[in-house]
Design a protein around this motif. Structure first.
Motif, PDB file in Angstrom:
ATOM      1  N   GLY A 113      13.268 -50.331 -17.982  1.00 26.55           N
ATOM      2  CA  GLY A 113      14.439 -50.044 -17.160  1.00 26.55           C
ATOM      3  C   GLY A 113      15.020 -51.256 -16.471  1.00 26.55           C
ATOM      4  N   THR A 114      14.337 -52.411 -16.603  1.00 26.06           N
ATOM      5  CA  THR A 114      14.848 -53.643 -15.995  1.00 26.06           C
ATOM      6  C   THR A 114      16.124 -54.092 -16.697  1.00 26.06           C
ATOM      7  N   HIS A 115      17.070 -54.625 -15.920  1.00 24.43           N
ATOM      8  CA  HIS A 115      18.289 -55.221 -16.467  1.00 24.43           C
ATOM      9  C   HIS A 115      17.915 -56.270 -17.511  1.00 24.43           C
ATOM     10  N   PRO A 116      18.566 -56.334 -18.679  1.00 30.96           N
ATOM     11  CA  PRO A 116      19.751 -55.567 -19.083  1.00 30.96           C
ATOM     12  C   PRO A 116      19.428 -54.247 -19.803  1.00 30.96           C
ATOM     13  N   ASN A 117      18.145 -53.957 -20.014  1.00 27.73           N
ATOM     14  CA  ASN A 117      17.786 -52.754 -20.792  1.00 27.73           C
ATOM     15  C   ASN A 117      17.665 -51.535 -19.882  1.00 27.73           C
ATOM     16  N   VAL A 118      18.763 -51.253 -19.170  1.00 22.55           N
ATOM     17  CA  VAL A 118      18.729 -50.254 -18.102  1.00 22.55           C
ATOM     18  C   VAL A 118      18.602 -48.820 -18.616  1.00 22.55           C
ATOM     19  N   GLN A 119      18.790 -48.637 -19.925  1.00 26.54           N
ATOM     20  CA  GLN A 119      18.694 -47.277 -20.480  1.00 26.54           C
ATOM     21  C   GLN A 119      17.238 -46.854 -20.681  1.00 26.54           C
ATOM     22  N   ASN A 120      16.315 -47.788 -20.613  1.00 27.36           N
ATOM     23  CA  ASN A 120      14.902 -47.474 -20.838  1.00 27.36           C
ATOM     24  C   ASN A 120      14.256 -46.864 -19.598  1.00 27.36           C
ATOM     25  N   TYR A 121      13.215 -46.087 -19.808  1.00 30.57           N
ATOM     26  CA  TYR A 121      12.485 -45.488 -18.681  1.00 30.57           C
ATOM     27  C   TYR A 121      11.124 -44.996 -19.159  1.00 30.57           C
ATOM     28  N   PRO A 122      10.144 -44.912 -18.257  1.00 35.78           N
ATOM     29  CA  PRO A 122       8.826 -44.406 -18.652  1.00 35.78           C
ATOM     30  C   PRO A 122       8.909 -42.964 -19.136  1.00 35.78           C
TER      31      PRO A 122
END
Length: 244
Positions: free
Chosen positions: A179-188
């Protein structure tokens, strides 16, 4: 002679520390500078350590554990945690490792616990940062379980998380970089549908200020916090360590 402080890490151009300390030094009129030491490999730290003007260092992903073999001594807390995020150069140029992450996390979590007391927590991820979180929770008398993609016998895997586990662990801390910028679409990958207004979701990530993990928790009424306050507190603690 300008004193140099800095951050050891990998791919750290986004770093909070550089801007925080640069502003601090300017505001307090200190003859100091802060720089990022972006190392492709931990062995490159030897050149940084040799630099006579370097007075203290912070350490971030992925070197919080690897750095230990380069140090002369560990503060008892850092030794128990097994991870270092602050290095002090003493007057004899001896390198002493400390951990201020646990302090920053503890002090930023306390106000949330006053609103919603919890007894059990899930720690997502098993890297260096998660060790400081586990230490802090132990000191707060909060029982915790690690969640890992490759769990050992004491840990849970993500696909084991069910309604019962989510219900009984009211504090969930994301120590992964998802979820860290720039891959903000990711999440656990946890079952967010079982979250409630009795939960606290805490994300060590601070950029973006509201990760997908936190947003999904907020949608269920959970109390949420990113890692910015923890970072500010651990940075101030770093400065105290370097100057005592």
């Amino acid at each position: 002679m300008t004193k140099i402080y800095g951050l050891l890490g990998k791919n750290i151009s986004y770093s909070f520390s550089e801007s925080f300390f640069s502003k601090k030094f300017e505001k307090e009129n200190k003859d100091c500078s802060y720089t990022n030491f972006d190392l492709k490999d931990i062995t490159a730290v030897e050149e940084v350590i040799k630099n006579e003007t370097v007075q203290g260092l912070n350490v971030t992903i992925p070197y919080k554990e690897e750095i230990i073999s380069y140090l002369n001594e560990l503060d008892p807390t850092a030794k128990e945690i097994g991870a270092v995020n602050v290095i002090k150069f003493d007057k004899n140029k001896k390198l002493i490792g400390y951990n201020s992450d646990y302090y920053g996390f503890t002090e930023s979590l306390k106000p949330l616990l006053q609103k919603r007391p919890v007894q059990k927590a899930l720690i997502l991820g098993t890297g260096g940062a998660s060790k400081a979180i586990a230490y802090a929770l132990k000191k707060l008398n909060i029982e915790y379980t690690f969640v890992s993609r490759t769990p050992n016998t004491q840990e849970l895997s993500y696909n084991q998380l069910d309604q019962n586990i989510i219900n009984s662990n009211k504090l969930i801390i994301n120590c992964t970089p998802l979820g860290t910028h720039p891959n903000v679409q990711n999440y656990p990958n946890i079952p967010y549908e079982y979250l409630s207004e009795n939960h606290i979701l805490y994300d060590l990530i601070y950029n973006p200020s509201e990760t997908t993990f936190l947003r999904k928790g907020k949608e269920k009424g959970a109390l949420i916090s990113n890692g910015l306050q923890m970072l500010i507190l651990q940075a101030e603690r770093s400065w105290e360590i370097w100057n005592t």
